[in-house]
Structure formats: structure tokens, C-alpha cells
Design a protein around this motif. Sequence first.
Motif, PDB file in Angstrom:
ATOM      1  N   ILE A  87       0.868  -1.032  -0.019  1.00  0.00           N
ATOM      2  CA  ILE A  87       0.128   0.132  -0.083  1.00  0.00           C
ATOM      3  C   ILE A  87       0.746   1.366   0.102  1.00  0.00           C
ATOM      4  N   GLY A  88       2.024   1.412   0.967  1.00  0.00           N
ATOM      5  CA  GLY A  88       2.924   2.208   0.782  1.00  0.00           C
ATOM      6  C   GLY A  88       3.656   2.615  -0.383  1.00  0.00           C
ATOM      7  N   GLN A  89       3.978   1.441  -1.121  1.00  0.00           N
ATOM      8  CA  GLN A  89       4.727   1.619  -2.592  1.00  0.00           C
ATOM      9  C   GLN A  89       3.733   2.154  -3.592  1.00  0.00           C
ATOM     10  N   VAL A  90       2.478   1.885  -3.515  1.00  0.00           N
ATOM     11  CA  VAL A  90       1.608   2.035  -4.495  1.00  0.00           C
ATOM     12  C   VAL A  90       1.214   3.830  -4.209  1.00  0.00           C
ATOM     13  N   ALA A  91       1.062   3.970  -2.829  1.00  0.00           N
ATOM     14  CA  ALA A  91       0.787   5.302  -2.511  1.00  0.00           C
ATOM     15  C   ALA A  91       1.928   6.379  -2.982  1.00  0.00           C
ATOM     16  N   SER A  92       3.302   5.780  -2.774  1.00  0.00           N
ATOM     17  CA  SER A  92       4.389   6.640  -3.185  1.00  0.00           C
ATOM     18  C   SER A  92       4.331   7.190  -4.707  1.00  0.00           C
ATOM     19  N   GLY A  93       3.653   6.298  -5.604  1.00  0.00           N
ATOM     20  CA  GLY A  93       3.533   6.686  -7.017  1.00  0.00           C
ATOM     21  C   GLY A  93       2.486   7.639  -7.222  1.00  0.00           C
ATOM     22  N   LEU A  94       1.446   7.756  -6.328  1.00  0.00           N
ATOM     23  CA  LEU A  94       0.311   8.676  -6.601  1.00  0.00           C
ATOM     24  C   LEU A  94       0.390  10.109  -5.890  1.00  0.00           C
ATOM     25  N   LEU A  95       1.363  10.305  -5.207  1.00  0.00           N
ATOM     26  CA  LEU A  95       1.588  11.236  -4.314  1.00  0.00           C
ATOM     27  C   LEU A  95       1.359  12.730  -5.220  1.00  0.00           C
ATOM     28  N   GLY A  96       0.527  13.615  -4.988  1.00  0.00           N
ATOM     29  CA  GLY A  96       0.326  15.002  -5.570  1.00  0.00           C
ATOM     30  C   GLY A  96      -0.189  14.970  -6.840  1.00  0.00           C
ATOM     31  N   SER A  97      -0.876  13.386  -7.061  1.00  0.00           N
ATOM     32  CA  SER A  97      -1.804  13.418  -8.358  1.00  0.00           C
ATOM     33  C   SER A  97      -3.171  13.496  -8.002  1.00  0.00           C
ATOM     34  N   LYS A  98      -4.031  13.458  -9.091  1.00  0.00           N
ATOM     35  CA  LYS A  98      -5.432  13.373  -8.667  1.00  0.00           C
ATOM     36  C   LYS A  98      -6.155  11.983  -8.641  1.00  0.00           C
ATOM     37  N   THR A  99      -5.317  10.996  -8.967  1.00  0.00           N
ATOM     38  CA  THR A  99      -5.729   9.812  -8.961  1.00  0.00           C
ATOM     39  C   THR A  99      -5.775   9.261  -7.438  1.00  0.00           C
ATOM     40  N   ALA A 100      -6.805   8.639  -7.086  1.00  0.00           N
ATOM     41  CA  ALA A 100      -7.057   8.036  -5.637  1.00  0.00           C
ATOM     42  C   ALA A 100      -6.544   6.807  -5.605  1.00  0.00           C
ATOM     43  N   LEU A 101      -6.041   6.592  -4.161  1.00  0.00           N
ATOM     44  CA  LEU A 101      -5.597   5.274  -3.663  1.00  0.00           C
ATOM     45  C   LEU A 101      -6.940   4.397  -3.209  1.00  0.00           C
ATOM     46  N   GLY A 102      -7.179   3.268  -3.417  1.00  0.00           N
ATOM     47  CA  GLY A 102      -8.230   2.301  -2.915  1.00  0.00           C
ATOM     48  C   GLY A 102      -7.337   1.323  -2.278  1.00  0.00           C
ATOM     49  N   ILE A 103      -7.678   0.965  -1.045  1.00  0.00           N
ATOM     50  CA  ILE A 103      -7.014  -0.148  -0.202  1.00  0.00           C
ATOM     51  C   ILE A 103      -7.604  -1.129  -0.147  1.00  0.00           C
ATOM     52  N   LEU A 104      -7.346  -2.448  -0.609  1.00  0.00           N
ATOM     53  CA  LEU A 104      -7.668  -3.715  -0.573  1.00  0.00           C
ATOM     54  C   LEU A 104      -6.746  -4.387   0.316  1.00  0.00           C
ATOM     55  N   PRO A 105      -6.567  -4.554   1.610  1.00  0.00           N
ATOM     56  CA  PRO A 105      -5.839  -5.056   2.559  1.00  0.00           C
ATOM     57  C   PRO A 105      -5.728  -6.619   2.420  1.00  0.00           C
ATOM     58  N   ALA A 106      -4.555  -7.130   2.258  1.00  0.00           N
ATOM     59  CA  ALA A 106      -4.470  -8.680   2.039  1.00  0.00           C
ATOM     60  C   ALA A 106      -3.093  -9.100   2.316  1.00  0.00           C
ATOM     61  N   GLY A 107      -2.619  -8.335   3.417  1.00  0.00           N
ATOM     62  CA  GLY A 107      -1.279  -8.681   3.964  1.00  0.00           C
ATOM     63  C   GLY A 107      -1.214  -9.425   5.105  1.00  0.00           C
ATOM     64  N   THR A 108      -0.113  -9.377   5.895  1.00  0.00           N
ATOM     65  CA  THR A 108      -0.203 -10.075   7.305  1.00  0.00           C
ATOM     66  C   THR A 108      -0.575  -9.131   8.499  1.00  0.00           C
ATOM     67  N   ALA A 109       0.023  -8.091   8.713  1.00  0.00           N
ATOM     68  CA  ALA A 109      -0.495  -7.103   9.959  1.00  0.00           C
ATOM     69  C   ALA A 109      -1.945  -6.234   9.373  1.00  0.00           C
TER      70      ALA A 109
END
Length: 318
Positions: free
Chosen positions: A70-92
Motif C-alpha cells: 500500500i505504501g509503495q503504491v501510494a508513493s507513486g500517487l503522491l500529488g496526483s489526482k488519482t485516488a488510492l483504494g486500499i484492499l488489505p491482503a497482507g499480514t498485519a
Amino acid sequence: MRSAQILYNPTSGLFPVAPAIPSAERALRAAGWAVDSVETRSGEHATELAADAAARGIHAVFAVGGDGTIGQVASGLLGSKTALGILPAGTANVWGKELGMQPFSWIARNALEENATLLADAPIYAVDVGICNQQPFLMWAGLGLDAITVQKIEPRLRFEKFFTVPEYAASIILTATHWRGISLRFWADDEKIEGNYVLAVINNIRHYMGGLTNLSPDAMLDDGLFDLWLFSGKNLGDALRPVFEMWSGKHINSATTRRISFKKLRIEADTAFAVQTDGEPRFDTKVAEISVQTRSLRVLMPPNSLDALSQEPVKGYL
């Protein structure tokens, strides 16, 4: 028609998530989205794919994986108009817990579809993002006891993730037996603080320690401020105390704990200290510069997350 791209990490979590991706696609298409999915090969690849999606004007990128993905994807979206949608599927899945979402797991195999449906028409809010020596982070930056612990246990193979909590606890205790803290100097906006600390945490969310504790009960995701938590000490008892105090909530009023809110932070030490961000080991350094990028990331927010927001939703684009 609204456009979406699903980016998923095939190695995230305890169970393979790839077979569940079509269910998330169906949920978004049923809500009127045009969607395609791409498997990520690395953290850098996830960031590159997200940045490319933003450059192409994709309305939303849905990140499927753990907090790292999620953090890696967010890094690519910073400052843009594209929204982040979170579909959690990790460990924690701490980000998912912060937003009140059910993560994908063996006992919640429909979670991707349900969360995609939940976010398909969710409002967009702009949230703050931290930058630590040019490394973006959404949740925390840590140094001292937790950063050393993260360095020891990451990365992990999938079968090791079944033992995340006991492994993390055991590693903290083992590290604490010989950890004597580090002498640090902080400049939080215009305030200077210095001392010997066993743990320092910079956070923008409420949860900490894999989501098991509530570090900052009143933290807001979009108020332009982060918290600096300092836990002082020099011996084994001092090193273990923050862990037990956070589990019980006693750290809020502890005499050995200090909380400072800030927009810009500088940290210096005479010897190199380890840094982790969002649970990922990053680097060793003698100087760390941390700043808050106010409301620089757009996020689709589910209903259970709205009490952690102080501003109005973003208008337009979707």
C-alpha cells in the motif's frame, strides 16, 4: 466511465491472493468502473505502475497487499489526482485496521470483493504523507528498539508470516536485553529536545505495533501534523516498559514518555541509528529529516474511517 487499475502483490499475506483478484474486478465493474489488474514484481515496480496510472489519468488505483505494498503504491500517487483504494491482503494490515476494513484471509475469502464494493462509491479525502530522507510513509517512522527489531525479522518468507506476532515479541525482548538506547537531538518545528531514548516513533495514525496498540488515540489523517513519541531510558527495564505501557494505554500519561506534534522534524545523533518506515527496514543514518506533506494523497475512504478525518471530502474528478 470511471477507470481503475488493480495492483496486487502475489507474495503478500499468509495465503495467495491472485485467485481472488477477479472477484474484486467484478465488484468494480458492477459499480460502473472500467478495470484491469497488474501483478507487481517488486516495491519499485508497484511505485512505477502507480505513477504511470496517475500520468495516464486513471481515476483510482486499488492496492492489494500488505502495508508495504500500500505504501509503495501510494508513493507513486503522491500529488496526483488519482485516488488510492486500499484492499488489505497482507499480514498485519495496519492501514486496513485504521480504516476499519476486513482484510483478505483464509476465513475472509470474500473480503476483496466486499471491500471493492465498499470503496466503489466511497468519498475521496486528501490525507497527509510523511517524508523521511526522501522516503514517503503513511503510518510511522521509527528508530531505536522497533527499527532494530524490524531489521532483524524483515523480509520474511510466507510461512514465517504465520508467526508474526510471537516472532516480533520475541525479537523485541531479545533486542531489549542488550539495548541501552541512543543519545538523540530533535528539532520539532522551533522546539529542541535531546536525551537518551530507547524508542522514538513518528506517526500519523492511531494504531501501532502491528495494530495491537493505540498509540495516538486522537490522531487525524489530514490535519497537517504528525506526532513524535519519545520513550526515554538506558536499561532492559526501560526498553521493555514502552511495550507494556502501550499495550495497556498507560504510555499516554507516563513520566518517561513525551509527545510532541510537529510539521517539520530534524533528528541528529553522533552514531548511526536504524530507521524503519511503515514496518519496512530503510537505512542507517546520523541525520533524519522528516516533513509532513499536507493532504498530498487522495484516498477512497470507507464509512468506518471518517472519524479520523478533520477536513471535507475532495470534490470532482470521480
